[in-house]
Design a protein around this motif. Structure first.
Motif, PDB file in Angstrom:
ATOM      1  N   VAL A 171      25.291 -13.300 -13.964  1.00 24.04           N
ATOM      2  CA  VAL A 171      25.982 -14.884 -13.327  1.00 24.04           C
ATOM      3  C   VAL A 171      27.163 -14.899 -13.207  1.00 24.04           C
ATOM      4  O   VAL A 171      27.420 -15.857 -12.756  1.00 24.04           O
TER       5      VAL A 171
ATOM      6  N   VAL B 123      26.428 -22.773  -7.970  1.00 21.72           N
ATOM      7  CA  VAL B 123      25.957 -23.736  -8.028  1.00 21.72           C
ATOM      8  C   VAL B 123      24.801 -23.986  -7.274  1.00 21.72           C
ATOM      9  O   VAL B 123      23.776 -24.611  -6.689  1.00 21.72           O
TER      10      VAL B 123
ATOM     11  N   LEU C 113      30.821 -29.002 -15.607  1.00 12.53           N
ATOM     12  CA  LEU C 113      30.157 -27.517 -15.585  1.00 12.53           C
ATOM     13  C   LEU C 113      31.186 -27.302 -17.031  1.00 12.53           C
ATOM     14  O   LEU C 113      32.349 -27.269 -17.259  1.00 12.53           O
TER      15      LEU C 113
ATOM     16  N   TYR D 212      25.426 -23.881 -18.083  1.00 14.85           N
ATOM     17  CA  TYR D 212      26.616 -24.182 -17.663  1.00 14.85           C
ATOM     18  C   TYR D 212      27.125 -25.751 -17.532  1.00 14.85           C
ATOM     19  O   TYR D 212      28.390 -25.705 -17.524  1.00 14.85           O
ATOM     20  N   THR D 213      26.007 -26.324 -17.704  1.00 16.37           N
ATOM     21  CA  THR D 213      26.103 -28.296 -17.201  1.00 16.37           C
ATOM     22  C   THR D 213      26.751 -28.563 -18.826  1.00 16.37           C
ATOM     23  O   THR D 213      25.829 -28.690 -19.360  1.00 16.37           O
TER      24      THR D 213
ATOM     25  N   MET E 189      15.308 -28.497 -15.184  1.00 14.04           N
ATOM     26  CA  MET E 189      16.447 -27.253 -15.666  1.00 14.04           C
ATOM     27  C   MET E 189      15.758 -27.077 -16.965  1.00 14.04           C
ATOM     28  O   MET E 189      15.587 -26.358 -17.628  1.00 14.04           O
TER      29      MET E 189
ATOM     30  N   THR F 143      30.990 -20.943 -12.381  1.00 18.15           N
ATOM     31  CA  THR F 143      29.911 -20.479 -11.865  1.00 18.15           C
ATOM     32  C   THR F 143      30.029 -20.081 -10.455  1.00 18.15           C
ATOM     33  O   THR F 143      29.864 -21.496 -10.213  1.00 18.15           O
TER      34      THR F 143
ATOM     35  N   ALA G  29      21.984 -21.738  -6.870  1.00 16.81           N
ATOM     36  CA  ALA G  29      20.401 -22.231  -7.751  1.00 16.81           C
ATOM     37  C   ALA G  29      19.718 -23.494  -6.899  1.00 16.81           C
ATOM     38  O   ALA G  29      18.595 -24.003  -6.947  1.00 16.81           O
TER      39      ALA G  29
ATOM     40  N   LYS H 211      19.071 -21.337 -16.544  1.00 18.08           N
ATOM     41  CA  LYS H 211      20.371 -20.536 -16.370  1.00 18.08           C
ATOM     42  C   LYS H 211      21.350 -21.494 -16.462  1.00 18.08           C
ATOM     43  O   LYS H 211      22.648 -21.874 -16.312  1.00 18.08           O
ATOM     44  N   LEU H 212      21.327 -22.397 -15.123  1.00 15.98           N
ATOM     45  CA  LEU H 212      22.550 -23.684 -15.147  1.00 15.98           C
ATOM     46  C   LEU H 212      22.879 -24.757 -16.096  1.00 15.98           C
ATOM     47  O   LEU H 212      23.716 -24.803 -16.185  1.00 15.98           O
TER      48      LEU H 212
END
Length: 532
Positions: free
Chosen positions: A474, A159, A152, A136-137, A124, A156, A162, A132-133
């Motif tokens: 997204v 997951v 999250l 949202y994490t 990440m 989204t 990704a 990008k993930l």
């Protein structure tokens, strides 16, 4: 083609000097010839860490040695790979995963949730998709040795897609001890849990890379499909022989000294195709993209007007013809997300569909360019890239720029791409490169359109509005809203020009007729292949 390049093809001379390598001190009996696959890859392997580098040769290496939690099939759809099962909470804010039983690293250690969490955090910090993930994490939590939860901040649907990413820096699962090292420095160990073992003792930089079958690897039970399904290794060994000269590689393929030429030069395809024992085929259903990447940190390309000047100054056909020859192998395309893909659109690019040097000079002057030398870094190790860099230099000169075109080996070029220093202090202004269609076809995975400043790929473009629009893609909940969000994003990209799209091309591979089982995948992989 010059006579000097053609001569090796006519003679099909033995490659003793290229292939002869000193034996390693721990040499053992070699496998039978039909159990060894000999490949000429498109470049030398310099960086071993697929989470540090986004270049294709390192990704190919990474997929030999490491695994990912999910994997994309031939249609770029994600399927569980290291994951045995997973579930989502009713509010879609918690995803819980359980690892397959029996996953082990090459040193015998079991793969645990702690290894996974450390690996994902490192990924990440490095990758476009991972970054990008990460936005949202909220948390990554180990439940037990084989179970972990991704929490999250907001829902989204990206997951599984990704976590199976096969583009950019892949989310390779490493040992915790490796994954917790500085993400800004490459890991030097090569201990994964994948179907091949990296044979460090026989690695010769600039000459050969060797992988041995992992006898302890347990593949999934499903049939192989792209990168998904069972990674069944039907060979004892895969050897990459580095052959930067295209004529030498062609001669080796004709003589049976290599089994696969991963990226044959288009101008030699008519020659090698005449051989009854050679097949030329595609291994990806999407065309690849060519780009001219400016450095957004330093003048003049820190100003969007200078970057837009590149679009008006360049004719895609000049680059593509120089790089790939006959037009059957390439086509014009202004889409950042690849013409022919589900996301292909040219919205916003109408103004520079044809070159306009007068407009380019005007934009360049408005950007504040004062005659500084523009450093273009490139390599002839990948011949089309080197030739297209020459075209770029000439195009810039036509609009009044002073150019210093510098060539080095590809490994040095890719290392230099990470250098943020000023161009006259070891940095750079521009480079030409290519990227796979599967990488560039989605706003989520396109490494070049990530404009998140320091988290962006080499060139470090920075635009809050583009990132806001990318987030809308997204978070889109249906196809119609996703298409609308993608078009809005593309119009913004056409204004701020994270890079100049130079069109797209088809890159086939060539194999001996006794080789079968090459999979349709984002990059070439070597499980499922047989040699008779």
């Amino acid at each position: 083609m010059t006579r000097s390049r053609l001569a090796p093809l006519l003679s099909a001379a033995p490659l003793a000097l290229v292939l002869a390598l000193p034996p390693s001190s721990g040499a053992v009996a070699q496998p039978a010839p039909n159990r060894v696959l000999r490949v000429a890859p498109h470049a030398d392997l310099k960086t071993l860490d697929p989470v540090f580098a986004s270049i294709v040769i390192t990704r190919m290496h990474g997929l030999m040695v490491y695994e990912t939690l999910f994997a994309w099939d031939s249609k770029l759809q994600p399927h569980p790979q290291m994951v045995e099962s997973f579930s989502t909470a009713p509010d879609n804010l918690a995803w819980t995963f359980r690892l397959r039983e029996g996953l082990r690293f090459h040193d015998g250690q079991p793969v645990t949730s702690k290894d996974v969490i450390a690996s994902l955090k490192r990924w990440m910090a490095r990758d476009t998709v991972g970054g990008k993930l990460a936005e949202y994490t909220a948390a990554l939590e180990a439940q037990d040795d084989r179970t972990f939860t991704l929490r999250l901040k907001k829902p989204t649907g990206m997951v599984p897609f990704a976590l199976g990413s096969a583009v950019g820096q892949i989310p390779a699962i490493m040992r915790e001890s490796d994954a917790t090292t500085d993400p800004m420095k490459p890991v030097q160990n090569t201990i994964g849990s994948g179907p091949f073992l990296f044979n460090r003792a026989e690695w010769r930089s600039g000459a050969r890379v060797v992988y041995d079958r992992n006898p302890d690897y347990k593949p999934r039970g499903e049939p192989a499909d792209g990168l998904a399904g069972g990674r069944v290794v039907k060979l004892d060994r895969v050897e990459w022989t580095i052959m930067p000269d295209a004529a030498t590689a062609a001669a080796a393929l004709q003589a049976g000294e290599i089994d696969i030429w991963e990226q044959p030069s288009q101008d030699l395809i008519p020659v090698i195709s005449r051989g009854r024992d050679i097949k030329v085929e595609r291994y990806s259903s999407l065309d690849n993209q060519v780009m001219l990447r400016p450095n957004h940190l330093h003048p003049p390309f820190n100003d969007p007007r200078a970057r837009l000047a590149l679009a008006y100054a360049t004719d895609q056909a000049d680059f593509l013809a120089a790089g790939f020859g006959d037009e059957q192998w390439w086509k014009r395309c202004a889409s950042y997300f690849v013409c022919g893909s589900p996301n292909g659109t040219d919205a916003g690019t109408e103004g520079y569909a044809k070159p306009n040097l007068e407009t380019a000079r005007k934009l360049l002057a408005e950007s504040g360019y004062k005659g500084e030398t523009m450093v273009i870094t490139s390599s002839y190790d990948i011949a089309p890239i080197g030739r297209m860099a020459e075209v770029a230099a000439e195009a810039l000169k036509k609009i009044g720029m002073k150019v210093d075109l510098q060539f080095a080996d590809w490994g040095t070029v890719t290392t230099r791409q990470q250098n943020r220093a000023a161009p006259d202090q070891g940095g750079w202004n521009l480079f030409v490169t290519t990227a796979s269609g599967p990488t560039m076809q989605s706003p989520i995975t396109n490494i070049g359109t990530n404009m998140s400043c320091d988290r962006a790929w080499a060139g470090w473009p920075c635009d809050a509005e583009a990132e806001k629009l990318r987030n809308a893609v997204v978070e889109a909940v249906d196809d119609e809203s996703r298409r609308a969000a993608t078009e809005a994003l593309h119009r913004r990209l056409a204004e701020v020009q994270p890079y100049r799209v130079l069109g797209q091309y088809t890159q086939p591979y060539a194999r001996r007729a006794n080789v079968s089982g090459v999979l349709n995948a984002p990059v070439m992989v070597f499980w499922n292949i047989e040699k008779k």
